[in-house]
Design a protein around this motif. Sequence first.
Motif, mmCIF file in Angstrom:
data_model
loop_
_atom_site.group_PDB
_atom_site.id
_atom_site.type_symbol
_atom_site.label_atom_id
_atom_site.label_comp_id
_atom_site.label_asym_id
_atom_site.label_seq_id
_atom_site.Cartn_x
_atom_site.Cartn_y
_atom_site.Cartn_z
ATOM 1 N N GLN A 94 4.630 1.733 1.479
ATOM 2 C CA GLN A 94 5.711 2.287 0.665
ATOM 3 C C GLN A 94 6.387 3.446 1.379
ATOM 4 O OE1 GLN A 94 4.368 3.298 -3.361
ATOM 5 N NE2 GLN A 94 2.921 1.608 -3.269
ATOM 6 N N ALA A 115 7.370 9.950 -3.736
ATOM 7 C CA ALA A 115 6.358 10.412 -2.791
ATOM 8 C C ALA A 115 6.195 11.909 -2.992
ATOM 9 C CB ALA A 115 6.771 10.111 -1.346
ATOM 10 N N GLU A 117 -0.991 7.961 -7.660
ATOM 11 C CA GLU A 117 -0.828 6.742 -6.857
ATOM 12 C C GLU A 117 0.300 6.854 -5.846
ATOM 13 O OE1 GLU A 117 -2.960 4.275 -7.105
ATOM 14 O OE2 GLU A 117 -4.024 5.312 -8.729
ATOM 15 N N LEU A 118 0.966 7.983 -5.781
ATOM 16 C CA LEU A 118 2.119 8.151 -4.896
ATOM 17 C C LEU A 118 1.689 8.239 -3.427
ATOM 18 C CD1 LEU A 118 4.283 10.848 -6.739
ATOM 19 C CD2 LEU A 118 4.630 8.370 -6.706
ATOM 20 N N PRO A 119 2.582 7.872 -2.496
ATOM 21 C CA PRO A 119 2.329 8.147 -1.085
ATOM 22 C C PRO A 119 2.241 9.655 -0.842
ATOM 23 C CG PRO A 119 4.098 6.545 -1.334
ATOM 24 C CD PRO A 119 3.829 7.096 -2.696
ATOM 25 N N ASP A 146 -1.263 9.479 3.734
ATOM 26 C CA ASP A 146 -0.462 8.347 4.211
ATOM 27 C C ASP A 146 0.400 8.736 5.407
ATOM 28 O OD1 ASP A 146 -1.226 6.420 2.117
ATOM 29 O OD2 ASP A 146 -0.235 7.859 0.810
ATOM 30 N N SER A 163 0.849 -1.187 0.000
ATOM 31 C CA SER A 163 0.000 0.000 0.000
ATOM 32 C C SER A 163 0.883 1.235 0.000
ATOM 33 C CB SER A 163 -0.887 0.001 1.240
ATOM 34 O OG SER A 163 -0.108 0.234 2.410
ATOM 35 N N THR A 164 0.289 2.396 -0.282
ATOM 36 C CA THR A 164 1.069 3.639 -0.273
ATOM 37 C C THR A 164 1.607 3.935 1.127
ATOM 38 O OG1 THR A 164 -1.060 4.816 -0.119
ATOM 39 C CG2 THR A 164 0.003 4.715 -2.284
ATOM 40 N N LYS A 165 0.886 3.533 2.159
ATOM 41 C CA LYS A 165 1.385 3.734 3.524
ATOM 42 C C LYS A 165 2.608 2.858 3.777
ATOM 43 C CE LYS A 165 -3.034 5.152 5.547
ATOM 44 N NZ LYS A 165 -3.732 5.262 4.252
ATOM 45 N N GLU A 208 4.483 12.992 -10.109
ATOM 46 C CA GLU A 208 4.427 11.551 -10.352
ATOM 47 C C GLU A 208 5.003 11.211 -11.720
ATOM 48 O OE1 GLU A 208 1.153 8.217 -9.415
ATOM 49 O OE2 GLU A 208 0.514 9.645 -10.967
ATOM 50 N N ARG A 227 -5.198 12.713 -4.061
ATOM 51 C CA ARG A 227 -5.253 11.255 -3.888
ATOM 52 C C ARG A 227 -5.940 10.598 -5.087
ATOM 53 N NH1 ARG A 227 -2.277 8.338 -1.460
ATOM 54 N NH2 ARG A 227 -1.927 8.192 -3.686
#
Length: 287
Positions: A7, A39, A77-79, A107, A3-5, A33, A73
């Motif tokens: 990552q 991130a 798709e980045l954190p 995140d 998940s982004t978290k 991105e 968000r």
Amino acid sequence: MQSTKQQLKALAEARRGVIVPGAFNALSAKVIEDLGYEALYVTGAGVTNMGFGLPDQGFMGLTDIADHTARIRDAVELPLIVDADTGFGNALNTYHAVRTLERAGADCIQLEDQVSPKRCGHFSGKAVIETSEMVGKIRAAVDARRDGLLLVMARTDAAAVQGFDAAVERAQAYAEAGADILFVEAVTTADEVRTLPQRLQVPQLMNMVIGGKTPIVGAEELGRLGYGFVLYANAALQGAVAGMQKVLAQLRDAREVREDPTLVAPFAERQRLVGRPFWDALEKKYA
């Protein structure tokens, strides 16, 4: 797939000086991105400057940053590390802010220990709350998490008010209260930059403000020193302002602007960044 978290947590623990640019809206996030960053940081100063045309002096509210976070968000798709200023009040307000921003897609949520209304960390005239009050806010933030993987970043502005050693002591107290990442803002010497990773065990972020009080140190060196993240919160904003001034000055003086890639993004590039091919394909699918 992580998940982004997950990552973001892995990036913090790697301590290799990951550059985190600031995004002030969804399109700036998509550019970040697209260029391959790992991130991004949803910048309160950027939202205030670009959204309101005002300085970073506490004009942004929770709804403003939550709305921007949700749009970003949805776009990337980045954190996301999200700037929550002082938590928008006391510990109870902080609890609510964390719930709201987690729901919006954060995140990591950054909280700072300035007296409200806060101001940019590189402005003069700052004041900080008592350490015990900030510890309460961090504990509230930790308890508010629905997902235990949500990270809490604690920022202290005490270096400018009480000195470097006091800032380090505060940061340590914030780590003990449950902060996952530490952010000692507006240190003023290269020695202080080099010293922090030796004195604090929790992963850290170093803020590089172009024109600010902290000397600019390259991300490679900061990674070798052990920093998890290198923040350039408003480099994109400053670049965007410079670009707007340049093209609008030419339009004013020459009375026209042609498709010059050194001056403006080509029409096709703008459509690519906002995903027009995807939407065109979707339109055909449902026709």
